[in-house]
Scaffold this motif. Structure first.
Motif: not given
Length: 385
Positions: A183-203
Motif C-alpha cells: 500500500s506504500g505505508s511501509l518502505a521495504p527496508e523499514a519493513a525488514t528492520l521492524l520484522t527482524n526486530g519482532m522476530r528477534g525478540g526486540r521491544s
C-alpha cells in the motif's frame, strides 16, 4: 438526501414481521445470520403474495428489500452500507443530519439524514454485544463491535445537543506487513528492520498522532512475531486482531453503576505478566501503566506498544514521563535510564495532508543519555538515501 430514518411502509412492515418471527423462534441472528436471511426472504415473498391478492404494489426488488431488512434487523440500519464498504475506514456522526466517512484518510460528508431516536437505537444495538453502557452517569463509552471495529460515543450534556458517534473500522486488508508495503505505508527496508526486530525478540514502540496508523502498524508487526511465541495483548477496548496460535487478548472494564468492578489498563499489564508472555503488547500507553510496562521490559519481557507523540524522540521522552503519574516516589532518573536501555526500536507514523499514512522514521536508543533525554540513532528516515 437519503431519509434513511423513514423506510418505505412495505419494508417497515416486513421488518416488524421478521423481528417478531425471530423473537418467537428465539433465534440468535449473530450466530446464525443465514437463518435471518431465510426468514427475510420468506416474509418479502409473503408480502408480495398478499400484495398481488389485494391489488397493492408489490416489492419489485426483492433482493434489495431483503438487504434493507437485514440491515435493520441484524445490522446497523442506514450505517450498514458504509460499514460494509471496504474503502471506508471510519464513520462518524456529529448530528443525525451530519454524517461523515473517511476514505484514504480524507473525510467526506455523506447524504444521510437520520433522527435522534434512530441514532440512539443504533448505539444501543452496537453496545448490546459488548456489555458496556452509555448514560448520564457514564456519558462516554468505548466498545468493540463484533467485527473488531471500535465504537466511541459521547452524549449530552457533554456534547451540546446531539450524540457524537465514531466507528473506526477493522480493516483486515492491512493487518500484515506485506500489505502495508504494497500500500506504500511501509518502505521495504523499514519493513525488514521492524520484522527482524519482532522476530528477534526486540521491544518496539510505535508512535504518531491520532489516525496516523499506529494501531494498524502494531497489529501487523505483532502478526509478524516469531512462530510459537505466546502473546498477551492488553487494551482499553479491543482493536488488535492478532492471527497467532498462542495469543490471549484482554481489555479493560468500566465501573458498574455502583462504581465498582473497574479493571484498569495498569491492572491488565500486571495480570499479563503472570501469564507467561513471550511478548507483552499494550494497545496504547497513555497513563501510569507505562511504569508497569517499563518494569516488564527492564526485566527481559519483550514488548510492543503505541504512544501518541510528534516524533520518535518525543515518544521516548513521553514514555519516560508517564510512569511519574504512578506516584510521587517514582525515581525519574531510573525511569529515564530504563527507557534508554529497554526500548529497542521506535517507529514513527505520520499522515500527510492528502490522508496518506506512512512510517516516517525508525530510531534506536543507544542506551546513553543526553541530559534529560535518551540518545537515539536514526536507522531509517523516509526519503533519505
Amino acid at each position: 438526501m437519503s431519509l434513511a430514518a423513514a423506510p418505505t411502509s412495505a419494508t417497515a412492515a416486513v421488518v416488524e414481521r421478521v423481528r417478531e418471527r425471530l423473537r418467537v423462534e428465539q433465534a440468535d441472528v449473530a450466530r446464525d445470520p443465514d437463518h435471518a436471511k431465510r426468514v427475510a426472504y420468506s416474509e418479502v415473498r409473503k408480502h408480495n403474495d398478499y400484495a398481488l391478492a389485494r391489488g397493492l404494489a408489490p416489492v419489485d426488488d426483492e433482493a434489495g428489500c431483503v438487504r434493507d431488512v437485514l440491515a435493520q434487523v441484524t445490522g446497523y440500519g442506514p450505517l450498514q452500507p458504509y460499514l460494509d464498504d471496504p474503502t471506508v475506514e471510519e464513520v462518524w456522526l456529529n448530528a443525525p443530519d451530519r454524517v461523515f466517512v473517511s476514505r484514504g484518510g480524507a473525510a467526506e460528508r455523506v447524504p444521510l439524514v437520520l433522527t435522534d431516536a434512530v441514532v440512539r437505537d443504533l448505539v444501543e444495538r452496537m453496545l448490546h454485544s459488548s456489555g458496556r453502557r452509555v448514560d448520564l452517569s457514564q456519558p462516554f463509552v468505548d466498545a468493540s463491535l463484533p467485527d473488531g471495529s471500535r465504537l466511541h460515543v459521547v452524549i449530552p450534556d457533554i456534547t451540546r445537543r446531539h450524540w457524537a458517534v465514531n466507528v473506526r473500522k477493522f480493516l483486515p486488508s492491512f493487518r500484515d506487513v506485506e500489505r502495508l508495503v504494497q500500500s506504500g505505508s511501509l518502505a521495504p527496508e523499514a519493513a525488514t528492520l521492524l520484522t527482524n526486530g519482532m522476530r528477534g525478540g526486540r521491544s518496539i514502540l510505535v508512535s504518531g498522532a491520532t489516525h496516523a496508523g499506529k494501531t494498524t502498524l502494531l497489529a501487523a508487526l505483532v502478526s509478524a512475531a516469531a512462530p510459537g511465541q505466546r502473546i498477551i495483548t492488553v487494551e482499553e477496548t479491543f482493536e488488535l486482531a492478532i492471527d497467532a496460535a498462542d495469543v490471549v487478548a484482554m481489555q479493560g472494564r468500566q465501573p458498574s453503576l455502583e462504581g465498582t468492578g473497574e479493571v484498569s489498563l495498569r491492572r491488565l499489564v500486571k495480570e499479563a505478566l503472570r501469564m507467561r508472555p513471550d511478548r507483552l503488547v499494550v494497545g496504547e500507553v497513555r497513563d501510569a501503566e507505562a511504569l508497569d510496562l517499563l518494569l516488564a521490559l527492564n526485566t527481559g519481557v519483550p514488548g510492543a506498544a503505541t504512544i501518541h507523540a510528534n516524533s520518535a524522540a518525543e515518544a521516548l521522552a513521553k514514555l519516560a514521563a508517564l510512569p511519574l503519574l504512578a506516584g510521587r516516589n517514582i525515581d525519574a532518573a531510573f525511569v529515564l535510564s530504563a527507557v534508554a536501555r529497554s526500548v529497542d526500536l521506535v517507529a514513527h507514523c505520520v499522515r500527510d495532508d492528502s490522508g496518506r499514512r506512512r512510517v516516517a522514521e525508525i530510531v534506536t536508543p543507544t542506551g546513553r543519555l543526553l541530559g534529560d533525554a535518551a540518545e537515539v540513532r536514526v536507522l531509517y528516515r523516509a526519503g533519505r538515501r
